[in-house]
Design a protein around this motif. Sequence first.
Motif, short mmCIF file in Angstrom:
data_model
loop_
_atom_site.label_atom_id
_atom_site.label_comp_id
_atom_site.label_asym_id
_atom_site.label_seq_id
_atom_site.Cartn_x
_atom_site.Cartn_y
_atom_site.Cartn_z
N CYS A 94 75.40 -24.71 101.29
CA CYS A 94 75.58 -23.63 102.28
C CYS A 94 75.14 -24.07 103.67
O CYS A 94 74.12 -24.75 103.80
CB CYS A 94 74.76 -22.40 101.89
SG CYS A 94 75.45 -21.51 100.49
N ALA A 112 79.62 -18.77 105.40
CA ALA A 112 78.68 -19.46 104.50
C ALA A 112 78.84 -20.97 104.64
O ALA A 112 78.13 -21.74 104.01
CB ALA A 112 78.95 -19.05 103.05
N ILE A 143 80.58 -24.54 100.12
CA ILE A 143 80.57 -23.75 98.88
C ILE A 143 81.99 -23.49 98.36
O ILE A 143 82.26 -23.55 97.16
CB ILE A 143 79.72 -22.46 99.01
CG1 ILE A 143 79.45 -21.88 97.63
CG2 ILE A 143 80.35 -21.43 99.95
CD1 ILE A 143 78.19 -21.08 97.52
N ASP A 192 82.65 -19.24 93.48
CA ASP A 192 83.49 -18.49 94.42
C ASP A 192 82.90 -17.11 94.69
O ASP A 192 82.79 -16.67 95.84
CB ASP A 192 84.90 -18.36 93.83
CG ASP A 192 85.85 -17.65 94.76
OD1 ASP A 192 86.38 -18.31 95.67
OD2 ASP A 192 86.03 -16.42 94.61
N GLY A 221 79.74 -17.41 96.73
CA GLY A 221 80.07 -17.68 98.15
C GLY A 221 80.37 -16.39 98.89
O GLY A 221 79.91 -16.17 100.02
N LYS A 269 84.98 -18.82 103.00
CA LYS A 269 83.89 -17.85 102.82
C LYS A 269 83.35 -17.44 104.18
O LYS A 269 82.26 -17.84 104.60
CB LYS A 269 82.78 -18.43 101.92
CG LYS A 269 83.25 -18.68 100.51
CD LYS A 269 83.76 -17.43 99.83
CE LYS A 269 84.40 -17.69 98.50
NZ LYS A 269 85.12 -16.52 97.97
#
Lengths: 230, 222
Positions: free
Chosen positions: A48, A99, A103, A123, A126, A194
């Motif tokens: 992240c 994010a 990720i 997923d 995220g 994300k």
Amino acid sequence: MRHYKIELDNLNITKSQIEKAMGFESGNSPDPFPDLIDEVLDIANTYCSIEGGYVLRDDINFDLNNHKLLVGIIDFYAKKIVINQIKKSEKIALFLCTAGPEIGEWSKKLMSEGETFKGYIIDVAGSEIVESAMDRIQNTLEEEMNDRGLNITNRYSPGYCGWNVSEQQKLFTFFPDDFCGVKLSDTSLMYPIKSVSGIIGIGKEVKRKNYPCKLCDDKNCIYRGRRFTG
Amino acid sequence: MEGLLEKIAYCVEFGKINKNAPYPPDMKDQDGADELTKQAIDQGINADEILKKGLVTGMEKVGIKFRENKVFVPQVLMSAKAMSTAMEHLKPFFQSGDVKRKGTFIIGTVAGDLHDIGKNLVAMMIEGNGWEVIDLGTDVKSEKFIETLRSYTGSYIGLSALLTTTMVNMEKIVKDIKSEKPDIKILIGGAPVNEEFREKIGADFYSPDPQGAVEYLNKLIA
């Protein structure tokens, strides 16, 4: 303009939060999901790079008949549901939060290697991470505005509540190029995937509601049923 | 024989991949879809029976439970993994022609859209029902669908979109495909899509869930 970098550890993402986002009741996901969620959360911080921020504008006007918000010279056709919630605003915060790319790429890699359910958990994680990060930024904005005697609304994003996602193109004109490292495709998809963006109304007469989904009839919306205050 | 096929169906339904998989916990150390399918073949059970009475039966049960919100995406993914692991043992029979697929289904997420979880779910459910699935991935333009259709005549098409902006691209893709192959059946799905939109763009079928797509395809060949 405000810009924040956020550490994942400060967001307190919980197993129960991920379970609920996957459709299970908190604490009731069947095996192997509890262990897999723990495994993902244990190392998620290495995948992240969370950052976000907002631009505050008070040069705003509303065209209530046409459900439009004017910020500077930019017209947003935000539709009735959104305009009704923000029409008493004195200022608007235009926000963006991500994010980071890692990720989403981690999830895609695992899925392509056949580890589909772990990829899916990543997923979901995220999405929860970016939403929680934006919750934190929104809470900070709320505290700051409360100190000035102002309230804020819920956040609204192009693509939801009937607001066409193509309006994201207009939204991005308010941010410097590459703000938070987020780019927009011709079809208004954000990369990193994300990421979230949108607007928040600010004013004495506006409110942040716990369950604004009652206003909308989109049963497939990913936000349906989510609690909206921090 | 029936007992073994029922066990395979059960393993697929509950996502028991193989003996080493510790899940579901009540099946720990028991054979999974992988070992049971191999045993069935070794016992001379017809591969077509294994597919229909084992794998397809298991996946159908999952599809129905998913539609009824009794299971969620992760459980469907586990079932699909059990199914695909078992399917590896059946590959030689597909290649030799001893087992026939029901038909070919070409699927892709439409141009401009990179979301693939929903599309993958549909692909897995349809494959698990005995169809050959050609997955073109995400961000797929009309030309790619049409080119693939030329290689797989008599197949069916599935289009997926998650965004209101990219569902507009569905209309163009449906028109392009239909102008090339007017009789081709096109299925559409995705969060912003509905029956009214299907009618507007001239697609043939809309389903809010993967099992609906499976049932529609099966009706077409019945």
